[in-house]
Design an enzyme around this catalytic site. Structure first.
Site, PDB file in Angstrom:
ATOM      1  CB  SER A 273      -9.707 -11.089  -4.240  1.00  0.00           C
ATOM      2  OG  SER A 273      -8.995  -9.838  -4.453  1.00  0.00           O
ATOM      3  CB  CYS A 274      -5.684  -8.497  -0.919  1.00  0.00           C
ATOM      4  SG  CYS A 274      -4.969  -7.889  -2.797  1.00  0.00           S
ATOM      5  CB  SER A 275      -9.394  -6.397  -4.447  1.00  0.00           C
ATOM      6  OG  SER A 275      -8.008  -5.978  -4.684  1.00  0.00           O
ATOM      7  CB  SER A 276     -12.806  -9.309  -0.868  1.00  0.00           C
ATOM      8  OG  SER A 276     -12.647 -10.421  -2.129  1.00  0.00           O
ATOM      9  CG  HIS A 397      -5.105  -2.757  -1.071  1.00  0.00           C
ATOM     10  ND1 HIS A 397      -6.255  -2.900  -1.932  1.00  0.00           N
ATOM     11  CD2 HIS A 397      -4.497  -3.924  -1.097  1.00  0.00           C
ATOM     12  CE1 HIS A 397      -6.302  -3.748  -2.538  1.00  0.00           C
ATOM     13  NE2 HIS A 397      -5.138  -4.642  -2.164  1.00  0.00           N
TER      14      HIS A 397
END
Length: 494
Positions: A273-276, A397
């Site tokens: 995930s790009c959110s990790s 982000h």
């Protein structure tokens, strides 16, 4: 003639051949323009029919697309196919992601009116009418070859649109399987199957680019190359920025809770995930204790020599190697020849760092359970370090904070170039919406102008509709100059 009208006219110039012929067109070496135009023509015909549907039919189509991926047996097939084809992540987490993200999206959409009049404001005299955008080009990544297409398809259908998916080449098989499930469910509702299509195999840069040009709206998730291509396609587009999440660990944080949440987030689906979290910035006062807490949750701190070995394997020619992307920590340790580390069966590999930028590759996004550790003397220094990281990669982000001081979250929101501040949560689960926070469920996070995007929300149904506004007369109310400028005049004169 408008751009959209030109697109309609252009696509209607080629007969709407049956869906099964799209692959044959590709196999006959037809031009990308012709291949895509045939798919778009079918989508336009289906969308014109669907645009006459009432809210109940639209909501049934949404439910059909959602159940296509949520039904446990189908979900398991999709998760297994995704991992088998892409080599990224793990089956159980993809299964959970497919279910949770889709269920959450259904929650967000439940009861929303998206057909006809959606709002009447008597005070302003404004009536709002939801209108479809038309044909949506959905560009999707290999990291989520089922969940991301499903999310975009459901949002597009909720807005009364047709959607054509351009999957990554590795994700093509999973996308084909997903669409077969969706078509079976849409048949129950009685809406056209051609509302949901994908580019024919083999998906290429040329056909993806042509789809962007011929569609009415592009929603692009994945590589920054695809996002840039979307923004330069000549078609209205929503694209997302790069991820490179940093997490600040304040001295007031509940350290074991923070470590547990970071470990859960960093290891979920092998950090695809790009959110990790990619970095943690720990305050001096709790540095050793926090490292111990991360170790208790499977994090193994590498020596300087082991870090150098890992760097040689992870980056080759200045680029992140696909060999490590989406692999688990033990596999990455084995690839790097880190026998001591591999024997410990790590969940995360921890590397200490004191620099940021291209000369310090661990300061960037890693798409793997490798976590960079920074040390900061105080909260101000931690914020400054995160700002440096985002100046290099990941601006716009989001940022993660573990702290008992609510004022610190406000400071981050006021000063850092981020669209989201995630407080005391497992970041990769929280950023795209969760059942214990108020963010909308999405797999595509806008990063604002900081990240080169034209929006800073979680991509959702609002981005998939046009709104027509009817303005009717209201009682005139003209303010006086004194009412609006009195304070200015008093302070500065006329």
């Amino acid at each position: 003639m408008s751009v959209q009208a030109q697109r309609h006219r252009q696509s209607s110039g080629i007969d709407a051949t049956p869906a099964s012929s799209s692959t044959s067109l590709a196999n006959e070496s037809a031009s990308p323009e012709r291949i895509v135009a045939a798919v778009v023509a079918r989508a336009r015909a289906a969308q014109r029919e669907y645009a006459r549907a009432d809210q109940a039919t639209v909501d049934a189509a949404v439910a059909a697309a959602a159940w296509a991926i949520m039904a446990p047996a189908r979900n398991r097939q999709l998760a297994e196919r995704a991992v088998a084809d892409t080599g990224l992540g793990n089956v159980d987490d993809k299964f959970r992601k497919n279910h949770r993200k889709t269920l959450g999206l259904l929650r967000d959409l439940h009861g929303l009116k998206t057909v006809g009049v959606i709002n009447v404001d008597a005070a302003s005299g404004i009536t709002e009418i939801a209108r479809p955008v038309g044909v949506v080009a959905a560009i999707t990544p290999s990291t989520n070859p089922a969940a991301t297409p499903a999310n975009k398809i459901i949002n597009a259908l909720k807005g009364g649109n047709a959607v054509i998916v351009a999957p990554s080449p590795k994700g093509q098989g999973a996308c084909e399987l997903l669409l077969s499930f969706i078509h079976a469910e849409l048949a129950k509702v009685g809406v056209p199957a051609d509302l949901v299509q994908m580019l024919p195999a083999p998906v290429s840069k040329a056909t993806t680019s042509e789809l962007m040009r011929q569609a009415d709206l592009v929603v692009a998730t994945g590589s920054q190359a695809n996002v840039r291509m979307a923004y330069t396609s000549g078609t209205p587009a929503f694209g997302v920025g790069a991820g490179n999440v940093a997490s600040i660990i304040d001295a007031s944080a509940a350290l074991d809770d923070a470590a547990a949440k970071i470990a859960r987030s960093k290891t979920f689906d092998n950090a695809t995930s790009c959110s990790s979290e990619n970095s943690v910035v720990i305050l001096d006062a709790v540095y050793s204790a926090m490292l111990a807490a991360l170790a208790a949750h499977g994090g193994v701190l590498l020596t300087a020599g082991e870090k150098a070995q890992l760097q040689d394997v992870m980056w080759q020619g200045g680029k992140l190697s696909g060999r490590v992307t989406g692999q688990d920590a033990r596999r990455i340790a084995e690839l790097a020849g880190l026998e001591r580390v591999s024997a410990l069966q790590p969940t995360m590999l921890l590397v200490e760092e004191d620099g940021v930028g291209a000369d310090f590759p661990f300061s960037g996004e890693k798409l793997s359970p490798v976590l960079t550790v920074y040390r900061a003397r105080d909260f101000a220094a931690a914020m400054a370090r995160v700002e440096q990281i985002y100046d290099y990669m990941g601006a716009g982000h989001s940022v993660s904070l573990h702290s008992a001081d609510a004022g610190q979250a406000l400071q981050l929101g006021l000063q850092l170039p981020v669209a989201r501040v995630i407080v005391n949560q497992a970041h990769c689960l929280a950023t795209g919406g969760n059942f214990d926070n108020g963010l909308p469920f999405s797999l595509s996070m806008g990063c604002g102008t900081w990240g080169g995007n034209n929006f800073s929300e979680n991509l959702g149904w609002r981005q998939y509709i046009n709104i027509t506004r009817i303005a009717t007369p209201i009682a005139e109310q003209v303010p006086s100059e004194a009412a609006l400028l009195g304070d200015y005049f008093a302070r500065y004169g006329k």
